[in-house]
Design an enzyme around this catalytic site. Structure first.
Site, mmCIF file in Angstrom:
data_model
loop_
_atom_site.group_PDB
_atom_site.id
_atom_site.type_symbol
_atom_site.label_atom_id
_atom_site.label_comp_id
_atom_site.label_asym_id
_atom_site.label_seq_id
_atom_site.Cartn_x
_atom_site.Cartn_y
_atom_site.Cartn_z
ATOM 1 N N LYS A 45 70.662 40.125 56.770
ATOM 2 C CA LYS A 45 70.340 41.032 55.859
ATOM 3 C C LYS A 45 68.884 40.121 54.560
ATOM 4 O O LYS A 45 68.325 40.644 53.972
ATOM 5 C CB LYS A 45 70.728 41.923 54.198
ATOM 6 C CG LYS A 45 71.590 40.749 53.355
ATOM 7 C CD LYS A 45 72.366 41.819 52.756
ATOM 8 C CE LYS A 45 73.631 41.019 51.747
ATOM 9 N NZ LYS A 45 74.539 42.129 51.178
ATOM 10 N N GLY A 185 87.407 24.841 36.940
ATOM 11 C CA GLY A 185 87.349 23.121 37.162
ATOM 12 C C GLY A 185 87.101 22.509 38.445
ATOM 13 O O GLY A 185 87.946 22.026 38.787
ATOM 14 N N VAL A 187 85.505 23.054 42.668
ATOM 15 C CA VAL A 187 84.475 21.820 43.018
ATOM 16 C C VAL A 187 83.044 22.397 42.779
ATOM 17 O O VAL A 187 82.405 22.025 41.779
ATOM 18 C CB VAL A 187 84.320 21.905 44.806
ATOM 19 C CG1 VAL A 187 83.428 21.691 45.220
ATOM 20 C CG2 VAL A 187 85.492 21.975 45.040
ATOM 21 N N ILE A 188 83.070 23.387 42.380
ATOM 22 C CA ILE A 188 81.612 24.509 42.235
ATOM 23 C C ILE A 188 81.075 24.004 40.453
ATOM 24 O O ILE A 188 80.115 23.587 40.775
ATOM 25 C CB ILE A 188 81.080 25.599 42.502
ATOM 26 C CG1 ILE A 188 81.695 25.730 44.102
ATOM 27 C CG2 ILE A 188 79.941 25.993 41.308
ATOM 28 C CD1 ILE A 188 81.290 27.569 44.435
ATOM 29 N N GLY A 189 82.251 24.460 40.295
ATOM 30 C CA GLY A 189 82.218 23.952 38.244
ATOM 31 C C GLY A 189 82.010 22.247 37.721
ATOM 32 O O GLY A 189 81.263 21.968 37.049
ATOM 33 N N GLU A 191 80.416 20.147 40.297
ATOM 34 C CA GLU A 191 79.141 19.702 40.705
ATOM 35 C C GLU A 191 78.237 20.037 40.026
ATOM 36 O O GLU A 191 77.493 19.140 39.402
ATOM 37 C CB GLU A 191 78.922 20.350 42.180
ATOM 38 C CG GLU A 191 80.066 19.458 43.204
ATOM 39 C CD GLU A 191 79.892 19.856 44.992
ATOM 40 O OE1 GLU A 191 80.525 19.456 45.384
ATOM 41 O OE2 GLU A 191 79.049 20.578 44.984
ATOM 42 N N HIS A 443 81.926 -5.978 56.782
ATOM 43 C CA HIS A 443 81.883 -6.470 55.444
ATOM 44 C C HIS A 443 80.519 -6.704 54.785
ATOM 45 O O HIS A 443 79.606 -7.100 55.489
ATOM 46 C CB HIS A 443 82.461 -7.404 55.152
ATOM 47 C CG HIS A 443 82.940 -8.170 54.245
ATOM 48 N ND1 HIS A 443 83.460 -7.326 53.317
ATOM 49 C CD2 HIS A 443 82.220 -9.144 53.515
ATOM 50 C CE1 HIS A 443 83.473 -9.063 51.613
ATOM 51 N NE2 HIS A 443 82.414 -9.536 51.930
HETATM 52 C C1 LIG Z 1 77.337 26.612 44.884
HETATM 53 C C2 LIG Z 1 78.415 26.074 46.144
HETATM 54 C C3 LIG Z 1 78.299 24.817 46.844
HETATM 55 C C4 LIG Z 1 78.604 24.749 47.814
HETATM 56 N N1 LIG Z 1 78.730 23.494 48.593
HETATM 57 C C5 LIG Z 1 79.162 23.304 49.895
HETATM 58 C C6 LIG Z 1 78.993 22.265 50.508
HETATM 59 O O1 LIG Z 1 79.169 21.551 49.880
HETATM 60 N N2 LIG Z 1 80.259 21.318 51.298
HETATM 61 C C7 LIG Z 1 80.812 22.710 52.259
HETATM 62 O O2 LIG Z 1 81.459 22.784 52.890
HETATM 63 N N3 LIG Z 1 80.602 24.279 51.432
HETATM 64 C C8 LIG Z 1 79.997 24.704 50.382
HETATM 65 N N4 LIG Z 1 80.381 25.704 50.190
HETATM 66 C C9 LIG Z 1 81.011 26.662 50.850
HETATM 67 C C10 LIG Z 1 79.518 27.226 51.619
HETATM 68 O O3 LIG Z 1 78.238 27.543 50.878
HETATM 69 C C11 LIG Z 1 80.069 28.531 52.459
HETATM 70 O O4 LIG Z 1 82.025 28.541 53.230
HETATM 71 C C12 LIG Z 1 79.383 28.990 54.109
HETATM 72 O O5 LIG Z 1 78.441 29.745 53.842
HETATM 73 C C13 LIG Z 1 80.277 30.283 53.791
HETATM 74 O O6 LIG Z 1 79.720 31.069 55.547
HETATM 75 P P1 LIG Z 1 79.860 32.347 55.920
HETATM 76 O O7 LIG Z 1 79.116 32.068 56.809
HETATM 77 O O8 LIG Z 1 80.904 32.429 55.783
HETATM 78 O O9 LIG Z 1 79.220 32.970 54.783
HETATM 79 P P2 LIG Z 1 77.931 32.877 54.183
HETATM 80 O O10 LIG Z 1 76.899 31.134 53.930
HETATM 81 O O11 LIG Z 1 77.707 33.397 52.998
HETATM 82 O O12 LIG Z 1 76.158 33.829 54.814
HETATM 83 C C14 LIG Z 1 76.850 35.296 54.837
HETATM 84 C C15 LIG Z 1 75.439 36.086 55.459
HETATM 85 O O13 LIG Z 1 75.642 37.503 55.727
HETATM 86 C C16 LIG Z 1 74.875 37.600 55.229
HETATM 87 N N5 LIG Z 1 75.186 39.583 55.423
HETATM 88 C C17 LIG Z 1 76.387 40.011 54.111
HETATM 89 N N6 LIG Z 1 76.748 40.814 54.385
HETATM 90 C C18 LIG Z 1 75.201 41.424 55.419
HETATM 91 C C19 LIG Z 1 75.431 42.883 55.919
HETATM 92 N N7 LIG Z 1 75.933 43.811 55.813
HETATM 93 N N8 LIG Z 1 73.929 42.771 56.613
HETATM 94 C C20 LIG Z 1 73.765 41.387 56.992
HETATM 95 N N9 LIG Z 1 73.705 40.208 56.723
HETATM 96 C C21 LIG Z 1 74.580 40.187 55.531
HETATM 97 C C22 LIG Z 1 74.368 37.525 54.017
HETATM 98 O O14 LIG Z 1 73.350 37.363 53.279
HETATM 99 C C23 LIG Z 1 74.802 35.583 54.162
HETATM 100 O O15 LIG Z 1 73.586 35.603 54.761
HETATM 101 C C24 LIG Z 1 79.337 25.665 48.331
HETATM 102 C C25 LIG Z 1 79.580 27.260 47.711
HETATM 103 C C26 LIG Z 1 78.640 27.709 46.677
HETATM 104 C C27 LIG Z 1 78.364 28.577 46.093
#
Ligand SMILES: Cc1cc2nc3c(=O)[nH]c(=O)nc-3n(C[C@H](O)[C@H](O)[C@H](O)COP(=O)(O)OP(=O)(O)OC[C@H]3O[C@@H](n4cnc5c(N)ncnc54)[C@H](O)[C@@H]3O)c2cc1C
Length: 466
Positions: A45, A185, A187-189, A191, A443
């Protein structure tokens, strides 16, 4: 709307695999399934790449890199280099960050197209175990993969508005706040606290649990807390949030015990919930718990032909877990009998300054599993030449089963996230310290600290006291 017709058809509406959500889990599944010769539809989406690429891993790490550059300029004197930090231009920082994201987004879009994945833009809903409706059009598939990801949670009665923000808004600030309270506190907080402190803000981290990054080994939390205090970050651990008032120029955060913390901004970083509400999953009978989709070790749900990957499945919410689950599900659908993931062996990195990186069991978890048959060894980065060159402090802590393999590796220090790959091989391959000890480490690298820690645990320390 289908953005791109699949191979050999004008407008595909029937697929072997239809993935709902193009984040880390969803797009990895789509890419692998297409590579395995399946006709794949990918419903999104917003933008392909999801949370990680657009509002998660990548933009936060770009901010952390800008923060490191700021620190390097500010602290250059100690290396005999005269430089001054004149200020942080958030337009410039955001331009750099957005350019990284845009480049990766373009690359990913091209990759999906090149593999023949049909990207369908719109909001999808599961209407049967074999169909997904996207803005009025029904798409069918033999297998549906649920991958709708997660959203930033808040607390009851705590609404996000201009000065109370989630990580998503925090990535778009046009100015560095003078002061911030970070609620959470984890991971996200941690960072964001690290970035803002490097950019010059007064930062307070408020955490109800007794320690920062509470999922990590206790020694890592302690070291991170010590380093944060040294950097001038105020820590209020073991302190519950009560309420917030927004004023014309900031927030007043009320905490347990009656204190009020005043700041320009409150970042709410209290975890992420599964984005599953209203998507038809429970209507179709998908087994769920607290909004999460229950899936087995191969990503299969209780409904035949319906799979789930990523943050909607209970467990570590990490992009690389999503990638691995996506690939696994595609291979399972293709009948390749892939090896299930071992969640305990998924590496975890907190990219703050200093970094915290770990894989496997914490000491507490190992003792719970093996009682007294557990040994630990902590190798101080004080004995590691490269860490001294970088002027970083920290350690490598190993947890092993007595007369057995390494169960966990826990590290704190600048750049230790880059060392997690070897640590993962060691725990993943059930290596004993005695197996690692003969391997020669270059090293002077920080990687050497891992080698030295294993030498010490194998009973032959080199640059460490016996
Ligand atoms: C600030 C922050 C920092 C992070 N840093 C790290 C990191 O350094 N390393 C790490 O490993 N992880 C990190 N993460 C976590 C990581 O982003 C998530 O674990 C990962 O994105 C999960 O992937 P996913 O495919 O489950 O979901 P998402 O990446 O959330 O993707 C889901 C997708 O589904 C779409 N969607 C949802 N509902 C619908 C629908 N009804 N129709 C069509 N599309 C839809 C959304 O738009 C989205 O694009 C971080 C997260 C945040 C918020």
């Amino acid at each position: 709307m289908a953005d791109q017709a699949g191979p050999g058809t004008e407008l595909e509406q029937d697929f072997d695999v239809l993935v709902l959500g193009a984040g880390s889990g969803g797009y990895a599944c789509a890419l692998r399934a297409a590579q395995l010769g399946m006709r794949v539809g990918l419903v999104e989406k917003d933008k392909v790449g999801g949370t990680c690429l657009h509002v998660g891993c990548i933009p936060t790490k770009a901010l952390l890199h800008a923060a490191e550059v700021a620190d390097a300029a500010r602290e250059s004197e100690q290396f005999g280099v005269h430089a001054t930090l004149d200020g942080i231009d958030m337009d410039g920082v955001n331009g750099y960050k957005d350019a990284v994201v845009d480049r990766l987004h373009t690359g990913l879009s091209g990759l999906l197209k090149g593999r023949g994945v049909t990207t369908i833009t719109g909001s999808g809903r599961l209407t049967s175990p074999r169909t997904v409706e996207v803005d009025g059009t029904t798409y069918t598939a033999t297998h549906v993969v649920l991958a709708s990801g997660s959203y930033a949670k808040t607390l009851p009665g705590l609404d996000l508005d201009g000065r109370v923000v989630s990580s998503t808004e925090a990535l778009r600030l046009t100015e560095v706040p003078r002061s911030v309270v970070v609620l959470g506190g984890g991971v996200i907080g941690v960072e964001f606290a690290s970035v803002w402190r490097s950019f010059g803000a007064e930062v307070t981290v408020l955490e109800a649990l007794p320690r920062l990054v509470a999922a990590e080994d206790e020694a890592c939390s302690k070291a991170l807390e010590r380093a944060f205090r040294k950097r001038g970050i105020t820590l209020r651990t073991g302190t519950a949030f009560e309420s917030v008032e927004t004023t014309d120029d900031g927030v007043r955060v009320h905490v347990a015990g009656g204190d009020v913390l005043e700041a320009d901004l409150l970042l709410v970083a209290v975890g992420r919930g599964p984005a599953t509400d209203g998507l038809g999953y429970d209507d179709q009978g998908v087994a769920m718990e607290r909004g999460f989709v229950l899936a087995d070790e191969r990503g299969r749900t209780n409904l035949d032909g319906v799979h789930a990957v990523g943050d909607i499945v209970p467990g570590l919410q990490l992009a690389h877990r999503g990638f691995a689950q996506g690939v696994l599900v595609a291979e399972d659908i293709a009948g390749l009998d892939p090896t299930p993931l071992d969640e305990a062996l998924i590496p975890r990195v907190t990219y703050s300054d200093p970094e915290v990186a770990s894989v496997g069991l914490t000491e507490a978890q190992a003792r719970e599993a093996h009682g007294d048959a557990v040994e630990t060894l902590t190798y101080d980065l004080g004995g590691n030449g490269k860490s001294q060159i970088l002027k970083t402090q920290g350690f490598v802590k190993l947890v092993r089963r007595t007369d057995g393999p390494v169960l966990g590796v826990h590290m704190v220090g600048s750049r230790v996230g880059e060392l997690i790959g070897e640590a993962q091989l060691i725990t993943g391959w059930d290596a004993w310290p005695e197996d690692v000890a003969p391997l020669v480490h270059a090293h002077p690298t920080q990687n050497e600290a891992l080698g030295e820690a294993h030498l010490a645990l194998a009973g032959k320390p080199l640059h460490a006291h016996s």
